[in-house]
Design a protein around this motif. Structure first.
Motif, PDB file in Angstrom:
ATOM      1  N   VAL A 299      -2.997 -10.687  -0.855  1.00 58.57           N
ATOM      2  CA  VAL A 299      -3.924  -9.664  -1.329  1.00 58.57           C
ATOM      3  C   VAL A 299      -3.513  -8.341  -0.686  1.00 58.57           C
ATOM      4  O   VAL A 299      -3.488  -8.216   0.542  1.00 58.57           O
ATOM      5  CB  VAL A 299      -5.378 -10.021  -0.971  1.00 58.57           C
ATOM      6  CG1 VAL A 299      -6.325  -8.922  -1.452  1.00 58.57           C
ATOM      7  CG2 VAL A 299      -5.765 -11.364  -1.600  1.00 58.57           C
ATOM      8  N   GLU A 300      -3.163  -7.389  -1.511  1.00 62.06           N
ATOM      9  CA  GLU A 300      -2.675  -6.105  -0.993  1.00 62.06           C
ATOM     10  C   GLU A 300      -3.738  -5.410  -0.141  1.00 62.06           C
ATOM     11  O   GLU A 300      -4.940  -5.620  -0.352  1.00 62.06           O
ATOM     12  CB  GLU A 300      -2.247  -5.211  -2.175  1.00 62.06           C
ATOM     13  CG  GLU A 300      -1.032  -5.740  -2.923  1.00 62.06           C
ATOM     14  CD  GLU A 300       0.266  -5.668  -2.123  1.00 62.06           C
ATOM     15  OE1 GLU A 300       0.227  -5.681  -0.863  1.00 62.06           O
ATOM     16  OE2 GLU A 300       1.336  -5.608  -2.728  1.00 62.06           O
ATOM     17  N   PRO A 301      -3.272  -4.715   0.921  1.00 63.81           N
ATOM     18  CA  PRO A 301      -1.936  -4.125   1.086  1.00 63.81           C
ATOM     19  C   PRO A 301      -1.042  -4.846   2.086  1.00 63.81           C
ATOM     20  O   PRO A 301      -0.220  -4.203   2.762  1.00 63.81           O
ATOM     21  CB  PRO A 301      -2.260  -2.729   1.587  1.00 63.81           C
ATOM     22  CG  PRO A 301      -3.467  -2.956   2.480  1.00 63.81           C
ATOM     23  CD  PRO A 301      -4.244  -4.079   1.847  1.00 63.81           C
ATOM     24  N   VAL A 302      -1.134  -6.187   2.200  1.00 65.37           N
ATOM     25  CA  VAL A 302      -0.435  -6.861   3.301  1.00 65.37           C
ATOM     26  C   VAL A 302       0.933  -7.421   2.920  1.00 65.37           C
ATOM     27  O   VAL A 302       1.665  -7.892   3.784  1.00 65.37           O
ATOM     28  CB  VAL A 302      -1.308  -8.009   3.868  1.00 65.37           C
ATOM     29  CG1 VAL A 302      -2.654  -7.481   4.330  1.00 65.37           C
ATOM     30  CG2 VAL A 302      -1.490  -9.122   2.839  1.00 65.37           C
ATOM     31  N   ALA A 303       1.296  -7.400   1.635  1.00 68.09           N
ATOM     32  CA  ALA A 303       2.467  -8.153   1.187  1.00 68.09           C
ATOM     33  C   ALA A 303       3.761  -7.703   1.865  1.00 68.09           C
ATOM     34  O   ALA A 303       4.553  -8.532   2.317  1.00 68.09           O
ATOM     35  CB  ALA A 303       2.594  -8.064  -0.329  1.00 68.09           C
ATOM     36  N   ASP A 304       4.010  -6.391   1.933  1.00 72.57           N
ATOM     37  CA  ASP A 304       5.267  -5.924   2.520  1.00 72.57           C
ATOM     38  C   ASP A 304       5.407  -6.378   3.970  1.00 72.57           C
ATOM     39  O   ASP A 304       6.469  -6.863   4.389  1.00 72.57           O
ATOM     40  CB  ASP A 304       5.354  -4.396   2.443  1.00 72.57           C
ATOM     41  CG  ASP A 304       5.654  -3.888   1.045  1.00 72.57           C
ATOM     42  OD1 ASP A 304       6.138  -4.686   0.220  1.00 72.57           O
ATOM     43  OD2 ASP A 304       5.411  -2.699   0.772  1.00 72.57           O
ATOM     44  N   THR A 305       4.343  -6.223   4.725  1.00 76.79           N
ATOM     45  CA  THR A 305       4.380  -6.629   6.133  1.00 76.79           C
ATOM     46  C   THR A 305       4.576  -8.133   6.259  1.00 76.79           C
ATOM     47  O   THR A 305       5.362  -8.616   7.085  1.00 76.79           O
ATOM     48  CB  THR A 305       3.082  -6.204   6.843  1.00 76.79           C
ATOM     49  OG1 THR A 305       2.925  -4.800   6.726  1.00 76.79           O
ATOM     50  CG2 THR A 305       3.107  -6.608   8.307  1.00 76.79           C
ATOM     51  N   LEU A 306       3.875  -8.899   5.419  1.00 76.04           N
ATOM     52  CA  LEU A 306       3.970 -10.348   5.494  1.00 76.04           C
ATOM     53  C   LEU A 306       5.360 -10.833   5.111  1.00 76.04           C
ATOM     54  O   LEU A 306       5.939 -11.718   5.774  1.00 76.04           O
ATOM     55  CB  LEU A 306       2.920 -10.983   4.584  1.00 76.04           C
ATOM     56  CG  LEU A 306       2.878 -12.516   4.573  1.00 76.04           C
ATOM     57  CD1 LEU A 306       2.685 -13.067   5.976  1.00 76.04           C
ATOM     58  CD2 LEU A 306       1.770 -13.003   3.645  1.00 76.04           C
ATOM     59  N   VAL A 307       5.942 -10.285   4.057  1.00 75.42           N
ATOM     60  CA  VAL A 307       7.295 -10.672   3.656  1.00 75.42           C
ATOM     61  C   VAL A 307       8.288 -10.389   4.778  1.00 75.42           C
ATOM     62  O   VAL A 307       9.188 -11.196   5.064  1.00 75.42           O
ATOM     63  CB  VAL A 307       7.697  -9.951   2.352  1.00 75.42           C
ATOM     64  CG1 VAL A 307       9.193 -10.107   2.079  1.00 75.42           C
ATOM     65  CG2 VAL A 307       6.897 -10.504   1.179  1.00 75.42           C
ATOM     66  N   ALA A 308       8.132  -9.267   5.450  1.00 76.83           N
ATOM     67  CA  ALA A 308       9.035  -8.933   6.562  1.00 76.83           C
ATOM     68  C   ALA A 308       8.891  -9.940   7.702  1.00 76.83           C
ATOM     69  O   ALA A 308       9.895 -10.366   8.304  1.00 76.83           O
ATOM     70  CB  ALA A 308       8.740  -7.519   7.057  1.00 76.83           C
ATOM     71  N   LYS A 309       7.677 -10.329   8.006  1.00 73.67           N
ATOM     72  CA  LYS A 309       7.457 -11.277   9.097  1.00 73.67           C
ATOM     73  C   LYS A 309       8.007 -12.662   8.738  1.00 73.67           C
ATOM     74  O   LYS A 309       8.595 -13.355   9.592  1.00 73.67           O
ATOM     75  CB  LYS A 309       5.964 -11.370   9.420  1.00 73.67           C
ATOM     76  CG  LYS A 309       5.408 -10.138  10.139  1.00 73.67           C
ATOM     77  CD  LYS A 309       3.924 -10.285  10.423  1.00 73.67           C
ATOM     78  CE  LYS A 309       3.381  -9.089  11.203  1.00 73.67           C
ATOM     79  NZ  LYS A 309       3.923  -9.012  12.586  1.00 73.67           N
ATOM     80  N   ALA A 402      -4.352  -7.875  -6.285  1.00 68.95           N
ATOM     81  CA  ALA A 402      -5.108  -6.710  -5.812  1.00 68.95           C
ATOM     82  C   ALA A 402      -6.404  -7.080  -5.118  1.00 68.95           C
ATOM     83  O   ALA A 402      -6.979  -6.252  -4.401  1.00 68.95           O
ATOM     84  CB  ALA A 402      -5.409  -5.781  -6.991  1.00 68.95           C
ATOM     85  N   SER A 403      -6.888  -8.331  -5.304  1.00 71.97           N
ATOM     86  CA  SER A 403      -8.206  -8.669  -4.761  1.00 71.97           C
ATOM     87  C   SER A 403      -8.327 -10.167  -4.537  1.00 71.97           C
ATOM     88  O   SER A 403      -7.548 -10.968  -5.076  1.00 71.97           O
ATOM     89  CB  SER A 403      -9.309  -8.225  -5.730  1.00 71.97           C
ATOM     90  OG  SER A 403      -9.227  -8.967  -6.942  1.00 71.97           O
ATOM     91  N   TYR A 404      -9.342 -10.536  -3.762  1.00 71.22           N
ATOM     92  CA  TYR A 404      -9.679 -11.941  -3.570  1.00 71.22           C
ATOM     93  C   TYR A 404      -9.947 -12.609  -4.916  1.00 71.22           C
ATOM     94  O   TYR A 404      -9.461 -13.715  -5.198  1.00 71.22           O
ATOM     95  CB  TYR A 404     -10.911 -12.044  -2.669  1.00 71.22           C
ATOM     96  CG  TYR A 404     -11.616 -13.385  -2.725  1.00 71.22           C
ATOM     97  CD1 TYR A 404     -11.257 -14.420  -1.879  1.00 71.22           C
ATOM     98  CD2 TYR A 404     -12.661 -13.603  -3.635  1.00 71.22           C
ATOM     99  CE1 TYR A 404     -11.904 -15.645  -1.942  1.00 71.22           C
ATOM    100  CE2 TYR A 404     -13.313 -14.821  -3.697  1.00 71.22           C
ATOM    101  CZ  TYR A 404     -12.926 -15.841  -2.847  1.00 71.22           C
ATOM    102  OH  TYR A 404     -13.562 -17.057  -2.917  1.00 71.22           O
TER     103      TYR A 404
END
Length: 505
Positions: A299-309, A402-404
């Protein structure tokens, strides 16, 4: 001189019928490989309908005596089997790694989860206790008890050659049934080892039998008039086929099918915990788990950070021979490896972003092994087969929402309903998720929510066929039938003739 010229001839793996190996000389043979070496190490004997008849006949003969054996004596046998298994589990783990390819620690974990069911089943005298009602009518009592159904067939998959059979046969045996196990022809030796150990533990001949083979053996079990029930774990198309064929033949059926398990990640989640969980659940056992997480729904906006981790953690994974202390082993066959790899090509064509491509892995093993490294694919369209189909390999997809609400709708719109998880620090969101998601097994900050042995395992929708889940109390209900007995012991004044409908009073 070539390796093939110097190698020993492949081992021949027979059936196990009536307490000993049975090796028909004219049988068809199937290949068994060491996936980490990429070489054929054994040939497994395939059953004809006649061989299946022989196994079922042995189980049928053994059933009355095993059914009527006292609970205490059945318990002694199963307790002895548990102790032998615990003492020699390293032997079984080595067999699993040699034919499936999973790393030794994962093989030992599989055995431990199977042993949990065995230990639960050892409490069967308490579970099988009936009910009693006194004086339901004047001088009339009612009691009920459960009896075994008879000869039970268990058809198990390649990915858990010890654990999945142990989801079923300890419960079936404890309840007084006899068993014919048809393991996967890809890694059949674990079943033979278990059969020999049961005999060593004192199980009477014919109570537990093993037949190998393909569709011919399966169909013979499904159609056999003396087989009372069928338990199956595997892909959804085969589960559907088995359910329909066995039910049509009048048998009890529990058929557990495939999955596409999602992990819904809310913005408040601990992303380090999520990244660890995604890697562990996505790539353990090379993704060859029906409860593997194959889709991370961010659920955005976490995708970029999560993919990097996730990418950072994947860089430290070591793919190779499971006997060398690696993190992940090979896939079970070359054909399966190539099928899984084909989804990576498909992801490119469908516009997804392949962040980590497992086809370029450099394994800690010989070049001929069935290698495919952990693969991460981002921005996977929900219309792509990479998303909609069960890949059953080390391929982790990321879908952004975009949402839960959009995430839950995505999960609920899928064909499968096996397992799912939500990662969040919001108790209200987790409680809402449990209520709204249409899936049979749910984890809250737990990526692989396989229930413990005293609960029961099974999904919804196209992930399960039949009314009863595996193991737990539902497992005992599947392998038994209830009888209700109404009793009156007449006294001097028995009441005389009365043609009215019986009633309490």
């Amino acid at each position: 001189m070539s390796e093939s010229a110097t190698a020993a001839p492949p081992e021949r793996i027979p059936h196990w019928i009536d307490g000993s190996p049975f090796d028909p000389v004219d049988a068809r043979l199937g290949p068994v490989y060491d996936p980490a070496l990429g070489v054929r190490t054994a040939s497994v004997v395939f059953a004809t309908p006649g061989h299946v008849d022989r196994a079922v006949a042995a189980a049928t003969r053994a059933f009355p005596a095993w059914r009527d054996l006292s609970m205490a004596r059945r318990q002694v046998v199963l307790f002895r089997f548990r102790e032998l298994l615990n003492d020699r589990k390293d032997e079984l783990a080595a067999i699993i790694t040699g034919q499936h390819g999973k790393v030794l620690s994962d093989a030992l974990g599989e055995i431990a989860r199977g042993q949990e069911v065995l230990e639960f089943a050892l409490g069967f005298p308490e579970i099988l206790k009936g009910a009693f009602s006194r004086n339901v009518s004047s001088g009339v009592d009612v009691h009920s008890f459960r009896e075994p159904v008879g000869v039970t067939a268990v058809i198990s998959p390649f990915n858990f050659p010890a654990m999945v059979p142990m989801w079923f046969f300890p419960v079936a045996l404890a309840a007084g049934n006899t068993v014919v196990l048809k393991p996967s022809e890809k890694d059949p030796s674990a079943a033979m080892w278990l059969a020999a150990l049961l005999t060593e533990a004192g199980l009477p001949d014919g109570v537990f039998n093993v037949v190998h083979g393909d569709k011919t053996a399966v169909d013979a079990l499904l159609e056999h008039p003396d087989v009372a029930s069928v338990s199956f774990v595997g892909s959804t198309p085969i589960a559907s086929y088995i359910y329909e064929a066995a039910a049509r033949a009048g048998k009890r059926v529990q058929a557990l099918g495939g999955a596409k398990n999602h992990m819904l990640v809310l913005p408040d989640a601990d992303l380090d915990l999520v990244a660890d969980a995604a890697v562990n659940a996505g790539f353990g056992s090379a993704g060859e788990r029906c409860m593997a997480v194959s889709v991370v729904v961010a659920v955005e906006p976490v995708a970029d950070t999560l993919v990097a981790k996730i990418t950072e953690r994947m860089a430290g994974l070591r793919t190779g021979d499971g006997r060398r202390g690696c993190d992940m082993g090979p896939l079970v066959t070359r054909e399966h490896r190539d099928k899984v790899a084909s989804f990576i090509d498909l992801a490119h064509r469908d516009g997804a972003v392949v962040v980590v491509d497992g086809r370029s892995v450099v394994p800690d093993g010989v070049p001929g092994g069935f290698w495919l490294g952990p693969t991460l694919i981002d921005r996977v369209p929900s219309t792509s087969k990479v998303y909609t189909e069960e890949i059953f390999g080390p391929v982790l997809s990321v879908v952004r929402v975009a949402s839960y609400e959009e995430g839950v709708d995505l999960i609920n719109s899928g064909a499968f309903g096996n397992g799912t998880a939500i990662f969040t620090n919001d108790g209200g969101a987790a409680r809402r998720f449990q209520n709204e998601v249409q899936v049979g097994m749910i984890g809250v900050n737990v990526p692989i929510p396989v229930p413990v042995a005293y609960h029961s395992f099974g999904g919804w929708k196209a992930s399960a066929f039949g009314d009863t889940k595996a193991y737990g109390t539902q497992g005992f209900h599947f392998f038994t039938r209830e009888k209700a007995v109404t009793t009156r012991w007449p006294g001097p004044d028995h009441g005389g003739i009365d043609l009215g409908f019986p009633s309490t009073g």
